[in-house]
Design an enzyme around this catalytic site. Structure first.
Site, PDB file in Angstrom:
ATOM      1  N   GLY A 210       0.805  -1.220   0.000  1.00  0.00           N
ATOM      2  CA  GLY A 210       0.000   0.000   0.000  1.00  0.00           C
ATOM      3  C   GLY A 210       0.835   1.265   0.000  1.00  0.00           C
ATOM      4  O   GLY A 210       2.077   1.227  -0.069  1.00  0.00           O
TER       5      GLY A 210
ATOM      6  N   CYS B 240      -1.200  11.552  10.626  1.00  0.00           N
ATOM      7  CA  CYS B 240      -0.287  12.368   9.813  1.00  0.00           C
ATOM      8  C   CYS B 240      -0.416  13.869  10.097  1.00  0.00           C
ATOM      9  O   CYS B 240       0.600  14.577  10.182  1.00  0.00           O
ATOM     10  CB  CYS B 240      -0.507  12.089   8.328  1.00  0.00           C
ATOM     11  SG  CYS B 240      -2.247  11.989   7.836  1.00  0.00           S
TER      12      CYS B 240
ATOM     13  N   LYS C 249      -9.046  12.502  16.019  1.00  0.00           N
ATOM     14  CA  LYS C 249      -7.667  12.049  16.227  1.00  0.00           C
ATOM     15  C   LYS C 249      -6.770  13.222  16.603  1.00  0.00           C
ATOM     16  O   LYS C 249      -5.975  13.143  17.555  1.00  0.00           O
ATOM     17  CB  LYS C 249      -7.128  11.380  14.956  1.00  0.00           C
ATOM     18  CG  LYS C 249      -7.770  10.073  14.588  1.00  0.00           C
ATOM     19  CD  LYS C 249      -7.189   9.604  13.248  1.00  0.00           C
ATOM     20  CE  LYS C 249      -8.004   8.518  12.625  1.00  0.00           C
ATOM     21  NZ  LYS C 249      -7.553   8.162  11.270  1.00  0.00           N
TER      22      LYS C 249
ATOM     23  N   HIS D 229       0.648  17.742   3.833  1.00  0.00           N
ATOM     24  CA  HIS D 229      -0.485  18.312   4.569  1.00  0.00           C
ATOM     25  C   HIS D 229      -0.118  19.715   5.057  1.00  0.00           C
ATOM     26  O   HIS D 229       0.933  19.917   5.673  1.00  0.00           O
ATOM     27  CB  HIS D 229      -0.823  17.451   5.784  1.00  0.00           C
ATOM     28  CG  HIS D 229      -1.482  16.150   5.448  1.00  0.00           C
ATOM     29  ND1 HIS D 229      -1.836  15.770   4.166  1.00  0.00           N
ATOM     30  CD2 HIS D 229      -1.859  15.108   6.258  1.00  0.00           C
ATOM     31  CE1 HIS D 229      -2.407  14.580   4.197  1.00  0.00           C
ATOM     32  NE2 HIS D 229      -2.424  14.158   5.459  1.00  0.00           N
TER      33      HIS D 229
ATOM     34  N   ARG E  26      -9.884  17.668   2.697  1.00  0.00           N
ATOM     35  CA  ARG E  26      -9.068  17.045   1.659  1.00  0.00           C
ATOM     36  C   ARG E  26      -9.010  17.990   0.455  1.00  0.00           C
ATOM     37  O   ARG E  26     -10.042  18.505   0.010  1.00  0.00           O
ATOM     38  CB  ARG E  26      -9.671  15.705   1.251  1.00  0.00           C
ATOM     39  CG  ARG E  26      -8.766  14.864   0.352  1.00  0.00           C
ATOM     40  CD  ARG E  26      -7.650  14.214   1.126  1.00  0.00           C
ATOM     41  NE  ARG E  26      -8.116  13.130   1.973  1.00  0.00           N
ATOM     42  CZ  ARG E  26      -7.376  12.572   2.923  1.00  0.00           C
ATOM     43  NH1 ARG E  26      -6.136  12.996   3.141  1.00  0.00           N
ATOM     44  NH2 ARG E  26      -7.855  11.595   3.669  1.00  0.00           N
TER      45      ARG E  26
ATOM     46  N   SER F  52      -2.949  11.603  -0.951  1.00  0.00           N
ATOM     47  CA  SER F  52      -2.224  10.379  -0.601  1.00  0.00           C
ATOM     48  C   SER F  52      -2.504   9.948   0.825  1.00  0.00           C
ATOM     49  O   SER F  52      -2.276   8.791   1.182  1.00  0.00           O
ATOM     50  CB  SER F  52      -0.715  10.566  -0.805  1.00  0.00           C
ATOM     51  OG  SER F  52      -0.229  11.650  -0.031  1.00  0.00           O
ATOM     52  N   GLY F  53      -3.034  10.857   1.653  1.00  0.00           N
ATOM     53  CA  GLY F  53      -3.404  10.492   3.010  1.00  0.00           C
ATOM     54  C   GLY F  53      -4.534   9.492   3.067  1.00  0.00           C
ATOM     55  O   GLY F  53      -4.733   8.832   4.088  1.00  0.00           O
TER      56      GLY F  53
ATOM     57  N   VAL G   2       1.507   3.605   2.353  1.00  0.00           N
ATOM     58  CA  VAL G   2       2.445   3.740   3.467  1.00  0.00           C
ATOM     59  C   VAL G   2       3.428   2.571   3.472  1.00  0.00           C
ATOM     60  O   VAL G   2       4.615   2.741   3.760  1.00  0.00           O
ATOM     61  CB  VAL G   2       1.693   3.847   4.804  1.00  0.00           C
ATOM     62  CG1 VAL G   2       2.659   3.847   5.981  1.00  0.00           C
ATOM     63  CG2 VAL G   2       0.844   5.120   4.827  1.00  0.00           C
TER      64      VAL G   2
ATOM     65  N   ASN H 238       3.093  14.005   4.404  1.00  0.00           N
ATOM     66  CA  ASN H 238       2.190  13.136   5.170  1.00  0.00           C
ATOM     67  C   ASN H 238       2.554  11.659   5.136  1.00  0.00           C
ATOM     68  O   ASN H 238       2.339  10.942   6.121  1.00  0.00           O
ATOM     69  CB  ASN H 238       0.748  13.321   4.692  1.00  0.00           C
ATOM     70  CG  ASN H 238       0.592  13.147   3.195  1.00  0.00           C
ATOM     71  OD1 ASN H 238       1.128  13.944   2.425  1.00  0.00           O
ATOM     72  ND2 ASN H 238      -0.135  12.129   2.778  1.00  0.00           N
TER      73      ASN H 238
ATOM     74  N   GLU I  88     -10.855  12.150  11.488  1.00  0.00           N
ATOM     75  CA  GLU I  88      -9.588  12.872  11.483  1.00  0.00           C
ATOM     76  C   GLU I  88      -9.546  13.956  12.557  1.00  0.00           C
ATOM     77  O   GLU I  88      -8.530  14.146  13.239  1.00  0.00           O
ATOM     78  CB  GLU I  88      -9.351  13.490  10.103  1.00  0.00           C
ATOM     79  CG  GLU I  88      -7.919  13.862   9.817  1.00  0.00           C
ATOM     80  CD  GLU I  88      -7.093  12.693   9.315  1.00  0.00           C
ATOM     81  OE1 GLU I  88      -5.927  12.917   8.958  1.00  0.00           O
ATOM     82  OE2 GLU I  88      -7.609  11.563   9.289  1.00  0.00           O
TER      83      GLU I  88
END
Length: 338
Positions: A11, A147, A202, A239, A232, A176-177, A13, A316, A199
């Site tokens: 993936g 991130c 978090k 980011h 986004r 890409s996040g 990451v 990120n 998000e």
């Protein structure tokens, strides 16, 4: 050198992990895991390499294994790029089996005995590893934050000497996040999406844990509030955060605090020379120009204005994900936890 593995190596990451670990001076990239349909095949034949970096040919012949506890039994440490629903039981099982886990997943970030670490900000929180071992776990789990949270706490850390009780942040987060298939082209082109699931929560909880105080037995959350609004935007990597704080100090003092901020560590291979870099130009930082500073590990800060108001930027998938986990592992190794 110690043997390491990557869980979920194909993936977005996972590929960053492979890039950063392929020629690492301390870690031998021993095991790559992926889904059952990829298991048994050579990594170079199945991965659709999508990074802005050359494919590490030294890894191409590595045979991918299933993502199981058994697959990583010969590793000293594994890096997790798994989705949370898979990571939750598997990471715990791997740690119980005696293998250390550095996780990018959200699954265990808020567990009371699991360190949520950014080395320049709260290295002492690694003391929670001892609590995990005291409770009978042969291995351990250490996590890195979301991130956007990483960019925020890196920007806040130099300001700890100033009094503040309120942090407000609006994010402009790269596509890409969301992973390679996270946001469709039809959704993001000519658009801003004003919601990213969980998000904001978090950022509001993780920031206070990271900047909290380790008492020797628990983390006391930092005594300030965080309010986040996450969005986004059509940027590939990087980011960008707009931050407001109730800091009354002059801008000149704030800039001096940033200029004097240094990492407490100089021997970690991935540690950038400047963990935080400030700009005086009114139109910086920008993702395309500044996300790769310090090999993607430097957080850039600019537009510092009275109020206090400023812009922060970080890569990120490097600083905010794979690079954060690798830097955590370097710190863990240097502290002789492995």
């Amino acid at each position: 050198m110690i043997n390491v593995g990557v869980l979920g190596a194909t993936g977005a990451v996972g590929q960053r992990f492979v890039q950063l670990l392929a020629d690492h001076p301390w870690f031998n990239l021993h095991t790559l895991t992926a889904s059952e349909r990829s298991a048994g095949k050579k990594y170079g034949s199945i991965v659709n390499w999508r990074l802005d970096a050359p494919f590490p040919d030294s890894i191409g012949e590595t045979v991918v294994t299933p993502t199981t506890v058994e697959s990583v039994k010969d590793c000293d440490l594994v890096f997790s790029a798994l989705p949370a629903e898979i990571a939750t039981p598997l990471e715990a099982g791997i740690a119980e089996a005696g293998v250390a886990v550095c996780s990018n997943a959200r699954s265990h970030r808020m567990d009371p005995d699991v360190p949520l670490v950014v080395p320049e900000v709260n290295p002492d929180h690694l003391g929670l590893i001892d609590l995990q071992r005291d409770r009978g776990r042969d291995g351990f789990i250490v996590t890195n934050p979301n991130c956007s949270t990483i960019v925020l706490v890196m920007a806040l850390a130099p300001l700890r000497s100033f009094a503040f009780t309120d942090v407000r942040v609006a994010t402009m987060q790269a596509i890409s996040g969301g992973g390679f298939s996270g946001v469709s082209a039809m959704d993001i082109y000519d658009n801003v999406i004003p919601y990213i699931g969980s998000e904001e929560e978090k950022m509001e909880t993780e920031t206070r844990k990271i900047m909290g105080r380790f008492t020797g037995s628990e983390i006391e959350d930092a005594p300030f509030g965080v309010s986040a609004s996450c969005h986004r935007v059509p940027v590939i990597d990087g980011h960008t955060l707009a931050v407001w704080m109730d800091v009354g100090a002059p801008v000149s003092e704030v800039k001096k605090a940033y200029a004097n901020f240094k990492s407490p560590f100089s021997n970690l291979p991935l540690q950038p020379a400047k963990p935080v870099e400030i700009f005086d130009q009114p139109d910086r930082p920008q993702p395309r120009l500044d996300r790769n500073r310090g090999r993607g590990m430097t957080v850039s800060v600019g537009r510092i204005r009275e109020g206090l108001r400023f812009i922060a930027l970080g890569h990120n998938t490097i600083r905010g994900a794979a690079g954060a986990s690798v830097l955590n592992a370097e710190l863990i190794y240097s502290k002789k936890y492995l």
